[in-house]
Design a protein around this motif. Structure first.
Motif, mmCIF file in Angstrom:
data_model
loop_
_atom_site.group_PDB
_atom_site.id
_atom_site.type_symbol
_atom_site.label_atom_id
_atom_site.label_comp_id
_atom_site.label_asym_id
_atom_site.label_seq_id
_atom_site.Cartn_x
_atom_site.Cartn_y
_atom_site.Cartn_z
ATOM 1 N N LYS A 194 1.387 -1.554 -0.087
ATOM 2 C CA LYS A 194 -0.212 -0.003 0.141
ATOM 3 C C LYS A 194 1.135 1.390 -0.334
ATOM 4 O O LYS A 194 0.292 2.078 0.165
ATOM 5 C CB LYS A 194 -0.840 0.360 1.103
ATOM 6 C CG LYS A 194 -2.101 -0.988 1.706
ATOM 7 C CD LYS A 194 -3.036 -0.724 0.976
ATOM 8 C CE LYS A 194 -4.413 -1.603 0.111
ATOM 9 N NZ LYS A 194 -4.788 -2.326 1.914
ATOM 10 N N LEU A 195 2.137 1.096 -0.102
ATOM 11 C CA LEU A 195 3.252 2.393 -0.091
ATOM 12 C C LEU A 195 2.894 3.171 -0.835
ATOM 13 O O LEU A 195 3.627 2.589 -2.196
ATOM 14 C CB LEU A 195 4.437 1.784 0.133
ATOM 15 C CG LEU A 195 5.345 2.728 -0.017
ATOM 16 C CD1 LEU A 195 5.682 3.322 1.835
ATOM 17 C CD2 LEU A 195 6.637 2.425 -0.148
ATOM 18 N N GLU A 196 2.409 4.364 -1.124
ATOM 19 C CA GLU A 196 2.636 5.583 -2.617
ATOM 20 C C GLU A 196 3.435 5.603 -2.660
ATOM 21 O O GLU A 196 4.380 6.386 -1.906
ATOM 22 C CB GLU A 196 1.552 6.179 -2.308
ATOM 23 C CG GLU A 196 -0.080 5.707 -1.340
ATOM 24 C CD GLU A 196 -1.161 5.353 -2.557
ATOM 25 O OE1 GLU A 196 -0.638 6.016 -3.590
ATOM 26 O OE2 GLU A 196 -2.193 5.261 -2.499
ATOM 27 N N ALA A 197 3.805 6.120 -3.782
ATOM 28 C CA ALA A 197 5.196 6.787 -4.418
ATOM 29 C C ALA A 197 4.720 8.351 -3.488
ATOM 30 O O ALA A 197 4.415 9.033 -3.330
ATOM 31 C CB ALA A 197 5.547 6.454 -5.896
ATOM 32 N N ASN A 198 6.488 8.963 -3.596
ATOM 33 C CA ASN A 198 6.675 10.147 -3.616
ATOM 34 C C ASN A 198 5.943 11.099 -4.384
ATOM 35 O O ASN A 198 5.906 10.866 -5.488
ATOM 36 C CB ASN A 198 8.265 11.098 -3.030
ATOM 37 C CG ASN A 198 8.401 10.282 -2.067
ATOM 38 O OD1 ASN A 198 8.168 10.823 -0.599
ATOM 39 N ND2 ASN A 198 9.554 9.901 -1.485
ATOM 40 N N ALA A 208 4.771 7.118 0.987
ATOM 41 C CA ALA A 208 3.378 7.462 2.298
ATOM 42 C C ALA A 208 2.713 6.259 2.422
ATOM 43 O O ALA A 208 2.260 5.505 1.447
ATOM 44 C CB ALA A 208 3.023 8.883 2.123
ATOM 45 N N TYR A 209 2.342 5.337 3.305
ATOM 46 C CA TYR A 209 1.331 5.189 3.841
ATOM 47 C C TYR A 209 -0.432 5.800 4.923
ATOM 48 O O TYR A 209 -0.234 7.012 4.862
ATOM 49 C CB TYR A 209 1.122 3.685 5.140
ATOM 50 C CG TYR A 209 2.472 3.314 4.715
ATOM 51 C CD1 TYR A 209 1.826 2.020 3.671
ATOM 52 C CD2 TYR A 209 3.804 3.126 4.814
ATOM 53 C CE1 TYR A 209 3.068 1.316 3.475
ATOM 54 C CE2 TYR A 209 4.912 2.529 4.851
ATOM 55 C CZ TYR A 209 4.540 1.192 4.083
ATOM 56 O OH TYR A 209 4.969 0.467 3.339
ATOM 57 N N LYS A 210 -1.469 5.427 3.897
ATOM 58 C CA LYS A 210 -1.883 6.332 4.159
ATOM 59 C C LYS A 210 -2.547 5.617 5.149
ATOM 60 O O LYS A 210 -3.939 4.294 5.481
ATOM 61 C CB LYS A 210 -4.021 6.449 3.175
ATOM 62 C CG LYS A 210 -3.073 6.759 1.084
ATOM 63 C CD LYS A 210 -4.507 6.812 0.121
ATOM 64 C CE LYS A 210 -4.494 5.304 -0.063
ATOM 65 N NZ LYS A 210 -3.202 4.402 -0.543
ATOM 66 N N MET A 211 -3.570 6.371 6.369
ATOM 67 C CA MET A 211 -3.676 6.074 7.674
ATOM 68 C C MET A 211 -5.681 6.609 7.873
ATOM 69 O O MET A 211 -4.978 7.533 7.281
ATOM 70 C CB MET A 211 -2.325 6.402 8.882
ATOM 71 C CG MET A 211 -0.798 5.835 8.031
ATOM 72 S SD MET A 211 -1.553 4.273 8.089
ATOM 73 C CE MET A 211 -1.410 3.769 10.304
ATOM 74 N N GLN A 212 -5.747 6.362 8.676
ATOM 75 C CA GLN A 212 -6.931 6.637 9.257
ATOM 76 C C GLN A 212 -6.875 8.669 9.563
ATOM 77 O O GLN A 212 -7.408 9.786 9.233
ATOM 78 C CB GLN A 212 -7.412 5.916 10.397
ATOM 79 C CG GLN A 212 -8.478 5.035 9.654
ATOM 80 C CD GLN A 212 -9.056 4.166 10.709
ATOM 81 O OE1 GLN A 212 -8.579 4.355 12.009
ATOM 82 N NE2 GLN A 212 -10.215 3.362 10.279
ATOM 83 N N VAL A 240 4.676 9.325 6.332
ATOM 84 C CA VAL A 240 5.721 9.012 5.591
ATOM 85 C C VAL A 240 6.711 7.728 6.251
ATOM 86 O O VAL A 240 7.395 7.910 7.071
ATOM 87 C CB VAL A 240 6.250 10.820 5.807
ATOM 88 C CG1 VAL A 240 7.380 10.607 4.599
ATOM 89 C CG2 VAL A 240 5.564 11.166 5.292
ATOM 90 N N GLN A 241 6.977 7.276 5.073
ATOM 91 C CA GLN A 241 8.347 5.997 5.335
ATOM 92 C C GLN A 241 9.844 6.293 5.278
ATOM 93 O O GLN A 241 10.037 6.901 4.660
ATOM 94 C CB GLN A 241 8.413 4.478 4.928
ATOM 95 C CG GLN A 241 9.153 3.558 5.087
ATOM 96 C CD GLN A 241 8.137 2.330 4.058
ATOM 97 O OE1 GLN A 241 7.955 1.467 4.855
ATOM 98 N NE2 GLN A 241 9.456 2.589 3.703
ATOM 99 N N LEU A 242 10.237 6.349 6.413
ATOM 100 C CA LEU A 242 11.644 7.078 6.463
ATOM 101 C C LEU A 242 13.102 5.588 6.665
ATOM 102 O O LEU A 242 12.472 4.524 6.855
ATOM 103 C CB LEU A 242 12.532 7.467 7.550
ATOM 104 C CG LEU A 242 11.789 8.455 7.631
ATOM 105 C CD1 LEU A 242 11.307 9.430 9.062
ATOM 106 C CD2 LEU A 242 11.787 10.214 7.120
ATOM 107 N N ASP A 243 14.117 5.348 5.916
ATOM 108 C CA ASP A 243 14.820 4.904 5.938
ATOM 109 C C ASP A 243 15.729 5.229 6.471
ATOM 110 O O ASP A 243 16.757 6.186 6.362
ATOM 111 C CB ASP A 243 15.460 4.545 4.141
ATOM 112 C CG ASP A 243 16.310 3.405 3.827
ATOM 113 O OD1 ASP A 243 16.943 2.823 4.829
ATOM 114 O OD2 ASP A 243 16.191 3.406 2.824
ATOM 115 N N PRO A 244 16.380 4.353 7.513
ATOM 116 C CA PRO A 244 16.920 4.791 8.677
ATOM 117 C C PRO A 244 18.409 4.702 7.682
ATOM 118 O O PRO A 244 19.369 5.691 8.381
ATOM 119 C CB PRO A 244 17.729 3.192 9.074
ATOM 120 C CG PRO A 244 16.115 3.378 9.169
ATOM 121 C CD PRO A 244 15.509 3.302 7.721
ATOM 122 N N GLN A 245 19.175 3.620 6.671
ATOM 123 C CA GLN A 245 20.314 3.989 5.616
ATOM 124 C C GLN A 245 20.781 4.720 5.350
ATOM 125 O O GLN A 245 21.608 5.472 5.460
ATOM 126 C CB GLN A 245 19.973 3.380 4.321
ATOM 127 C CG GLN A 245 20.085 1.731 4.696
ATOM 128 C CD GLN A 245 21.369 1.427 4.721
ATOM 129 O OE1 GLN A 245 22.066 2.055 4.659
ATOM 130 N NE2 GLN A 245 21.525 0.222 4.435
#
Lengths: 727, 172
Positions: free
Chosen positions: B117-121, B136-140, B145-150
């Motif tokens: 379900k991850l939406e592209a930037n 980003a994920y669509k939450m209620q 926004v998903q972050l990459d620790p790398q």
């Protein structure tokens, strides 16, 4: 890192490599000794033979044929030597050294690639032939051996060559590192460590169970403290390596170098067993190598010159390691020509490092320091001047990087001694914690010279300006000031204005400067933690540490701070010479300790003759022949009592009266005799101007100190000497 | 810690697609980091500032015998200073890389989302954010926004050169 490259090297091979390296190190030592002490040939050859024999035996077992073949050829030669068929000659030793190099090269290849490899040029037949020739065997024998050797190798050649090619490039750079990363530890030490860790766990369990309120908590805390201290010491011990490991490679290097330079050099060691942290040992390897090379190349003269100078043709290079006041000193001493002061100064003037006048007024010690200036070493021409100085700035920078220092002494015609002083360990350093702009910083004690407090009322006048640069007058020397808060762009707290500031006088890489900080906290033994790459890039901090109160403090890199603030060693030197002239003018102005002896009379002694001020119970003052004496630190001090203070105190008749005694040494004159001076009370330390000597007062001088007339004592030495005669 | 997005979890059909994210907040926006990359949540900590360090470095903090460099997330995304003490997360990319800390306003709870379900930037996103965000994920409650620790590693951040400007010398 690099682990995948070494998948071929199993544990057995690794052990073999470590063992063989040790064997070869031993062999190297013995070989160089063999040359200098042929009378011990029997034992030494035996030792070398064993080293090579062990390698040969194990290689056959592990299947390294190339290595076995070479080791066999060497063993054969050594066998003949052992049986006394051959005599020890210089060629023979050179041959054996080449054999050792050959064995080392193959071992290195095995370590890097897992196989003994047969890259083009990896052929030992030439060396084997040479060894055979030395052995007096007919070369034909070698020729029939050579093809076989090649055949044997061809089989594995293809597989190995590919691996070698792959691994050679990356591992060449890291190979030096891979050996440095392993450490051999005595199992006893490891067991002790394990025991202590067990103890630590037990103490923790008890602490957790009993809690803070428990009655035995203080006892547990004490135990924790002692266990921690023991553990620390044991871990340190495990990291300690004898300096001898480092010295081991020098005989060979000196031998080779002496040959190329046409010198005759004997090398002597002492204190090889002195322990030094492994990382420090690595850090001083290069500076020390450099120093030894310098000594052979430039310090020691050619044999003919030596004989002319009335010295034995053979030069002597001495490497000494010993402990001295919490640090390890490694000394490289040669009995060569020494450093010619005139030539150094001439060169320095030519290079524009100092002006003609400065050069004139320089002391020998100051002139020697010039050698450490970066500008001094860049040109090749310097080698012809004095010898030393090629990259001496690098030597000093490297040693100072690990918190050490370098000293140089030289006497013309007698020799030169270079002293590298390094701390015992890098992990824990004594430091002074200071505050600036609301943050704590740690200053390594090694760089700290002194601390000056400038109170608020003096703060304005104390700082003087030359152009935009601020300086502080410290004992009539101008000291460049660096404001730590400003340098780091910290916010100034308002309270900073309300009290004065502290000046930490620091010295690193020849730069001396005063670092202005807001406050001083306690001196602490800090544990150095590395910073991440991003923060290392800032360049001003050498690490961080957790303080006793749990907060973090950054450790300031003293040399880098100086560089950032623009403090230069050369400028400092210029000032030094200038101020020494000022000093001469200011001779009549000096520091005095002012006290009262006779009632209402102020008397002073020059501060530099006072060693200590002691409060002595009257009962300890003894009398002999009408003179008051004091037993002080195993010494018998004559007491002078101008004001009859002792008699007065005696009259008081109280049981625990204390007499104030100034312990005075014969400063400056070299006389070791100390005297004690009984005074009524000590008043002050202050600067004062000496008035012209007044004949009426005999040995006394008068001075104006703080606008009051004060009598000055100056005749301790003569009086003490006189007393000695009486005794 | 409440489990946000329980409803979504039921919708995830394939277990392989389920990802656990730890939700973080900065300036009212919500972000998520894969829980497997988080070593420890230290909570609110006072940081020791490092003078002259790049602005993206929040400071250092002691962590298990190490001195941990922390990245100021607000500085990365161009938000102003947080008035209160931030929360520190210890991140470890697990590939033998450096361990580092991330300072955010608040740490929420664990959310399970469907990887697919991850939406592209959005294409209009500015370069820095585009580099930092994975999508980003669509939450209620809004977008997470998903972050990459790398990519948050201090050394990586300096390599890109996107976050160079400014140092910790605030008065400068």
């Amino acid at each position: 890192m690099g682990a995948p490259d070494k998948r071929d090297v199993d544990d057995l091979t690794k052990e073999f490599l470590a063992e063989s390296q040790e064997g070869l190190d031993r062999m190297e030592r013995c070989l160089t000794e063999l040359e200098s002490r042929p009378e011990d040939a029997g034992a030494l050859v035996g030792e070398i033979f064993r080293a090579v024999h062990t390698i040969k035996g194990t290689t056959g077992f592990l299947g390294f044929e190339r290595l076995e073949k070479l080791a066999h050829a060497g063993e054969h030669l050594l066998g003949s030597l052992r049986e006394g068929k051959l005599a020890v000659t210089s060629e023979l030793i050179s041959g054996l050294l080449r054999l050792m190099d050959g064995l080392r090269a193959i071992l290195k290849l095995i370590e890097e690639t897992g196989g003994e490899g047969t890259r083009v040029g990896d052929d030992d037949s030439e060396l084997i032939a040479e060894l055979a020739e030395l052995n007096g065997t007919a070369p034909e024998k070698v020729e029939e051996e050579a093809p076989r050797h090649e055949l044997a190798v061809v089989g594995e050649a293809h597989a190995e060559a590919a691996a070698a090619k792959q691994a050679a490039a990356p591992s060449a750079a890291s190979s030096a590192g891979s050996n440095d990363k392993t450490l051999r530890i005595d199992v006893d030490v490891l067991n002790r460590m394990m025991n202590l860790v067990g103890e630590l766990v037990l103490t923790r369990n008890q602490m957790l169970q009993s809690g803070m309120e428990a009655a035995n908590f203080p006892e547990l805390a004490r135990r924790l403290d002692s266990v921690t201290a023991d553990l620390r010491e044991t871990v340190m011990q495990a990291r300690m390596q004898p300096v001898g490991n480092l010295f081991g490679k020098f005989p060979r290097m000196v031998r080779d170098l002496a040959r190329t330079c046409g010198r005759d050099v004997r090398i002597e060691f002492s204190g090889q067993e002195t322990g030094l942290d492994k990382s420090l040992l690595e850090a001083i390897k290069d500076p020390l190598t450099h120093a030894v090379r310098n000594a052979v190349d430039h310090g020691i003269e050619a044999p003919a010159d030596r004989v002319l100078a009335g010295k034995p043709a053979e030069g002597l290079l001495r490497l000494r390691a010993f402990h001295e006041s919490g640090s390890v000193v490694i000394e490289v001493a040669d009995d060569g020509a020494g450093i010619s002061m005139e030539k150094v100064l001439k060169k320095a003037v030519e290079r524009g490092l100092v002006s003609e006048e400065q050069a004139q007024s320089m002391s020998e010690r100051e002139a020697l320091q010039l050698i450490f200036l970066p500008g001094f070493s860049t040109a090749t021409a310097v080698t012809t001047v004095s010898g030393r100085g090629v990259g001496m700035d690098v030597v000093r920078a490297n040693v100072e990087k690990v918190g050490g220092s370098v000293e140089l002494e030289s006497k013309i015609g007698v020799g030169t001694t270079l002293k590298l002083r390094v701390p015992l360990t890098l992990a824990i350093v004594p430091a002074l914690v200071v505050r600036s702009g609301g943050q704590s910083f740690a200053l390594p004690q090694t760089a700290l010279v002194e601390l000056v407090y400038v109170p608020r009322r003096e703060a304005e006048t104390a700082v003087e300006r030359i152009g935009a640069a601020e300086v502080y007058r410290l004992r009539e020397r101008l000291l460049p000031m660096v404001w730590l808060g400003r340098l780091l762009g910290l916010e100034m707290s308002a309270s900073e204005e309300s009290h004065g500031f502290y000046l930490a006088v620091l010295e690193a890489e020849g730069c001396r400067y005063g670092l202005v900080v807001d406050d001083l906290l306690a001196p602490e033994e800090i544990v150095v933690k590395p910073l991440s790459a991003v923060l290392r890039e800032i360049g001003l901090f050498s690490g961080a540490t957790v303080l006793g109160n749990g907060t973090l403090a950054l450790i300031l890199d003293i040399a880098a701070t100086a560089a950032r603030a623009g403090v230069k060693p050369v400028e400092e030197r210029v000032e030094e010479t200038e101020t020494s002239e000022v000093k001469a003018h200011a001779e009549s102005e000096m520091q005095f300790l002012i006290f009262e002896d006779r009632a209402r009379e102020r008397t002073a002694v020059p501060l530099n003759v006072v060693e200590r001020i002691e409060s002595v119970p009257l009962a300890q003052v003894e009398y002999a022949g009408g003179r008051a004496l004091l037993q002080y630190r195993g010494e018998l001090l004559p007491l002078t009592d101008e004001g009859n203070v002792l008699a007065e105190l005696e009259a008081d008749n109280a049981s625990d009266v204390l007499a104030t005694v100034l312990i005075c040494g014969g400063a400056g004159t070299g006389a070791r005799t100390r005297t004690g001076m009984v005074v009524r009370r000590v008043l002050d330390v202050s600067a004062g101007a000496v008035l012209d000597r007044d004949d009426a007062t005999g040995g006394m001088e008068l001075a104006i100190v703080k606008e009051k007339l004060t009598t000055i004592h100056r005749d301790f030495d003569t009086r003490a000497a006189a007393w000695q005669e009486v005794a | 810690m409440k489990i946000v997005g329980k409803d979504e979890m039921e919708q995830i059909q394939d277990e392989n697609d389920a990802v656990s994210l730890c939700s973080l907040f900065a300036g009212g926006e919500s972000f998520g980091i894969d829980t497997r990359k988080i070593r420890e949540v230290l909570g609110k900590r006072e940081l020791q500032r490092v003078p002259l360090a790049p602005a993206m470095i929040a400071g250092v903090v002691p962590y298990r015998g190490e001195v941990l460099t922390t990245v100021n997330f607000r500085a990365l995304v161009g938000m102003g200073e947080y008035a209160e003490t931030g929360c520190v997360l210890v991140l470890d990319d697990g590939e033998g890389g450096e361990r580092f800390g991330l300072v955010v306003d608040e740490v929420g709870g664990v959310v399970t989302v469907d990887r697919r379900k991850l939406e592209a930037n959005p294409t209009t996103l500015e370069a820095r954010a585009k580099w930092l965000f994975d999508g980003a994920y669509k939450m209620q409650t809004g977008l997470m926004v998903q972050l990459d620790p790398q990519k948050l590693r201090p050394s990586r951040l300096t390599e890109t050169g996107l976050f160079k400007q400014g140092t910790n010398g605030r008065d400068a």
